[in-house]
Design a protein around this motif. Structure first.
Motif, short mmCIF file in Angstrom:
data_model
loop_
_atom_site.label_atom_id
_atom_site.label_comp_id
_atom_site.label_asym_id
_atom_site.label_seq_id
_atom_site.Cartn_x
_atom_site.Cartn_y
_atom_site.Cartn_z
N MET A 14 5.70 52.98 40.08
CA MET A 14 5.39 54.27 40.69
C MET A 14 6.65 55.12 40.87
O MET A 14 6.66 56.33 40.58
CB MET A 14 4.72 54.03 42.06
N LEU A 15 7.73 54.50 41.32
CA LEU A 15 8.99 55.24 41.53
C LEU A 15 9.54 55.77 40.20
O LEU A 15 10.02 56.90 40.12
CB LEU A 15 10.04 54.36 42.22
N ALA A 16 9.47 54.92 39.17
CA ALA A 16 9.97 55.35 37.86
C ALA A 16 9.13 56.54 37.38
O ALA A 16 9.67 57.54 36.89
CB ALA A 16 9.91 54.20 36.87
N LEU A 19 17.58 56.52 37.31
CA LEU A 19 17.07 55.49 38.22
C LEU A 19 17.91 54.23 38.10
O LEU A 19 18.28 53.83 36.98
CB LEU A 19 15.61 55.16 37.85
N ALA A 20 18.23 53.61 39.24
CA ALA A 20 18.96 52.33 39.24
C ALA A 20 18.28 51.37 40.20
O ALA A 20 17.92 51.76 41.32
CB ALA A 20 20.41 52.55 39.66
N PHE A 21 18.10 50.12 39.76
CA PHE A 21 17.53 49.08 40.64
C PHE A 21 18.59 48.00 40.81
O PHE A 21 19.00 47.37 39.83
CB PHE A 21 16.25 48.51 40.01
N ILE A 22 19.02 47.80 42.05
CA ILE A 22 20.08 46.82 42.34
C ILE A 22 19.44 45.56 42.93
O ILE A 22 18.89 45.58 44.03
CB ILE A 22 21.11 47.41 43.33
N ASP A 23 19.53 44.46 42.16
CA ASP A 23 18.90 43.20 42.59
C ASP A 23 19.68 41.99 42.06
O ASP A 23 19.09 40.97 41.76
CB ASP A 23 17.43 43.17 42.09
N ALA A 24 21.02 42.14 41.91
CA ALA A 24 21.83 41.01 41.42
C ALA A 24 22.52 40.33 42.62
O ALA A 24 21.99 40.37 43.73
CB ALA A 24 22.83 41.51 40.38
N ALA A 26 10.07 49.64 33.17
CA ALA A 26 9.91 50.17 31.81
C ALA A 26 8.55 50.85 31.65
O ALA A 26 8.44 51.88 30.98
CB ALA A 26 10.07 49.04 30.79
N ARG A 27 7.54 50.29 32.28
CA ARG A 27 6.20 50.87 32.16
C ARG A 27 6.09 52.25 32.81
O ARG A 27 5.20 53.03 32.47
CB ARG A 27 5.16 49.94 32.79
N GLY A 28 7.00 52.53 33.75
CA GLY A 28 6.94 53.82 34.44
C GLY A 28 7.82 54.88 33.81
O GLY A 28 7.78 56.04 34.23
N LEU A 29 8.62 54.50 32.81
CA LEU A 29 9.53 55.47 32.19
C LEU A 29 8.78 56.50 31.36
O LEU A 29 7.70 56.22 30.83
CB LEU A 29 10.54 54.74 31.29
#
Ligand SMILES: C[S@@+](CC[C@H](N)C(=O)[O-])C[C@H]1O[C@@H](n2cnc3c(N)ncnc32)[C@H](O)[C@@H]1O
Length: 221
Positions: A56-58, A140-145, A81-84
């Motif tokens: 949704m956010l993407a 968009l950036a997702f930080i999860d490392a 990827a599905r939201g791009l």
């Protein structure tokens, strides 16, 4: 008496949220099942409701260029990827070559391999290259490392994003320990310190969501 402004989810309520608020299809369910078979590490995977939020956010942000730090077996990357937008590309950063290989196979199976570029190696190095060649070009950036890396990842992602771009940070409540992180939890202390500085950071608009393990949305001004 409980605070009327929020409720703590029971497992049953969380299941209700997933059933009504996340449309996990066969491809995502297969990633969840094969990852569960890996054992305890599966806990690192985001939940279906968070996956729905990522898509949704993407989509809401109209993102074309996205980056994910910490891909594991690929669940969250598939959701992003599905939201791009059409023709969009997600750069998926993963340190562990075996996990990256698994993620690649999962992207093929989910039919999103053409919109995800998997980069194997330390996320800090990948970010350093990208911030040099394309500052201000990501949406968009997702930080999860690794959690000790969060402060550096946040700064690099801010450089990478265009004004109006969105950083999503996962695990900002650190399993509830963020109020008083144990002295030996370096990652927890890094997250707690970053939460403090983001709250005061006038380069971004911020919203911290108390869902899953806590998610911060930081929109670059
Ligand atoms: C919490 S998991 C990511 C879960 C994933 N987003 C998902 O929903 O399935 C964190 C991942 O970050 C990777 N990782 C740890 N340190 C890293 C680093 N320095 N650079 C890139 N990836 C890293 C780990 O190997 C692990 O697969």
């Amino acid at each position: 008496m409980s605070d009327p402004k929020f409720i703590a989810l029971t497992p049953e309520l969380h299941e209700y949220v997933v059933r009504h608020g996340a449309r996990e299809d066969g491809a995502l369910a297969a990633v969840r099942e094969s990852t569960a078979a890996l054992g305890d590490v599966a806990v690192m995977q985001i939940s279906p409701d968070q996956g729905a939020l990522m898509t949704m956010l993407a989509r809401l942000s109209g993102a074309s260029r996205a980056i994910e730090l910490g891909t594991f077996t690929g669940y969250s990357a598939i959701c992003i990827a599905r939201g791009l937008a059409d023709g969009g590309l997600l750069t998926a950063c993963e340190l562990d070559p075996e996990r990256a290989e698994t993620a690649r196979a999962n992207f093929e199976a989910a039919d999103v391999a053409d919109r995800i570029d998997v980069v194997v190696g330390p996320a800090a190095e990948t970010l350093a290259g990208l911030t040099e060649t394309g500052p201000g070009t990501f949406d968009l950036a997702f930080i999860d490392a690794d959690k000790t890396g969060y402060p550096g990842y946040y700064e690099a992602c801010l450089t990478l994003l265009r004004p109006g771009g969105l950083i999503v940070l996962d695990n900002v409540l650190r399993d509830g320990t963020v109020l008083d992180p144990p002295a030996d939890d370096e990652g927890g202390r890094a997250i707690a310190a970053l939460n403090e500085s983001i709250a005061e950071d006038d380069r971004v608009d911020v919203a911290m969501l108390g869902i899953a393990d806590g998610i911060t949305l930081a929109r670059k001004r």
